[in-house]
Scaffold this motif. Sequence first.
Motif, mmCIF file in Angstrom:
data_model
loop_
_atom_site.group_PDB
_atom_site.id
_atom_site.type_symbol
_atom_site.label_atom_id
_atom_site.label_comp_id
_atom_site.label_asym_id
_atom_site.label_seq_id
_atom_site.Cartn_x
_atom_site.Cartn_y
_atom_site.Cartn_z
ATOM 1 N N TYR A 1 0.802 -1.213 0.000
ATOM 2 C CA TYR A 1 0.000 0.000 0.000
ATOM 3 C C TYR A 1 0.841 1.270 0.000
ATOM 4 O O TYR A 1 0.311 2.368 0.103
ATOM 5 C CB TYR A 1 -0.989 -0.015 1.173
ATOM 6 N N VAL A 2 2.154 1.119 -0.118
ATOM 7 C CA VAL A 2 3.010 2.276 -0.386
ATOM 8 C C VAL A 2 2.786 2.709 -1.828
ATOM 9 O O VAL A 2 2.745 1.883 -2.741
ATOM 10 C CB VAL A 2 4.491 1.915 -0.159
ATOM 11 N N SER A 3 2.615 3.994 -2.035
ATOM 12 C CA SER A 3 2.463 4.519 -3.395
ATOM 13 C C SER A 3 3.729 5.260 -3.793
ATOM 14 O O SER A 3 4.470 5.754 -2.936
ATOM 15 C CB SER A 3 1.255 5.451 -3.484
ATOM 16 N N SER A 4 3.986 5.353 -5.081
ATOM 17 C CA SER A 4 5.181 6.069 -5.538
ATOM 18 C C SER A 4 4.924 6.668 -6.909
ATOM 19 O O SER A 4 4.030 6.234 -7.646
ATOM 20 C CB SER A 4 6.393 5.141 -5.585
ATOM 21 N N ARG A 5 5.716 7.666 -7.235
ATOM 22 C CA ARG A 5 5.670 8.243 -8.569
ATOM 23 C C ARG A 5 7.020 8.858 -8.892
ATOM 24 O O ARG A 5 7.794 9.226 -7.997
ATOM 25 C CB ARG A 5 4.568 9.295 -8.688
#
Length: 449
Positions: free
Chosen positions: A162-166
């Motif tokens: 559930y870690v998000s990244s961009r």
Amino acid sequence: MVSNEDHYRTELSRRRALEALGTGITASVGGCMETVQTDEPEPTFHHPDSVLIDEPFTLEIEGLPTGTVEIAATAEDRRSVTWSASATYEVTDGTIDLDTDAPTAGDYDKADTMRLIQRMEPANGGSSIYVSSSEEQLSVEVIADGDVIGSTTITRPFGSPYVSSRVVDDGRLAGRIFKPSGTEPAPAVVVLHGSGGEPLLGMAQLLAANGFVAFALQYFGTEGVPEELFEVPVEIVDEAATWLLERDRVAGSRVGLIGSSRGGELALLAGSEFDSTGAVVGISASGVGWQGYSETDSAPRSTWTLDGEPVSYVPQVDDPSVWDQQRPYEHEPEFAASLDAASEDRIDAATIPVEEIDGPVLLVSGGDDRLWNAAELSSLAIDRLEAHDFEYEYDHLIFEDAGHAIHYPYVPTANRAESEQYVMGGTPAGYAEADAEYWPRALETLRQS
């Protein structure tokens, strides 16, 4: 209210329990162990079904025959290399607890569940370095008299799903930002790579899984910043920290810094210069600035600039007798000779004013670092903190049998002593100790930004 991560873990437990019902193995449901009986009794395994790769866990096995048993573990990394380790235990009461019972023989000799993982080596005997997969499947078997009498599998995700990244591409800021699950503001960290020039995406992802907004910054080798580790503007770190502080998910008024090798040097330098930064963690770092590197310009120049001016540095000695001429290169003699050749005034000018850092400082070094003597170089920063009665907490963790390649914890440590290009130093056991002990201290330090 059940979070996405809690639901994820519960679903993993349920799924593995259903799989166990179909095969007659031991399952764990909601943290309680349940043994599904078959014609032949099997050992019962007590462990979490799913645990993040940088979190320790315990493994206890019940229902074992009296006598000698072997515990064997295998896992496959991202490059499809199979890793394995095993150890022999003497069973007297039907139970083994890997955290309290020491093996009598095998690949490790310490009562510690995580050593079963950390001391793995490539099953083919190769020289690979472990590269974590997105979700490791750790298989554990119990062998008695040559037969497998029980087995289990532990899922180890690399960071929370559930870690998000961009990708970040904002002016001269480049890299990737990772955010923890949820919507609440969280402390922020800028993650600084070393001379290899590649952002430390894995470390940033693990920091996000531990509740940080983490920005893996690329500070050279991309558009808008120098192509090489040569006259890099230290202001890039201030720009990254300020950019983070403008994000809705970021709490507090300062950003922590963590860097490895030359990135640790930069973390100390930037931390001493900018109000946007707080706590600093330096891994295999240096308390003095060093000469930059360029393949296109042989003139000696600083690695860093401030306000367009070069930062004082220790020059590399012009003595081919201390240069390693063949790969893998051992650079420690070159750095040691350069420090010895520099005048006291030159070293004083190049010593980073770490007393200006607005937060706690943690330095981590290997006593057998063969790239440069990080224990000595980091001690220069500690000496300066002591001399100036530094108002925050600070510490220097030195692991005598580790080298330059201290990493995140609970992954195999074999083959780190040498890479294809560099001699790093250290032993697998030394790295296992260093990785496990420094990481929780680093998280604690960064939370104080």
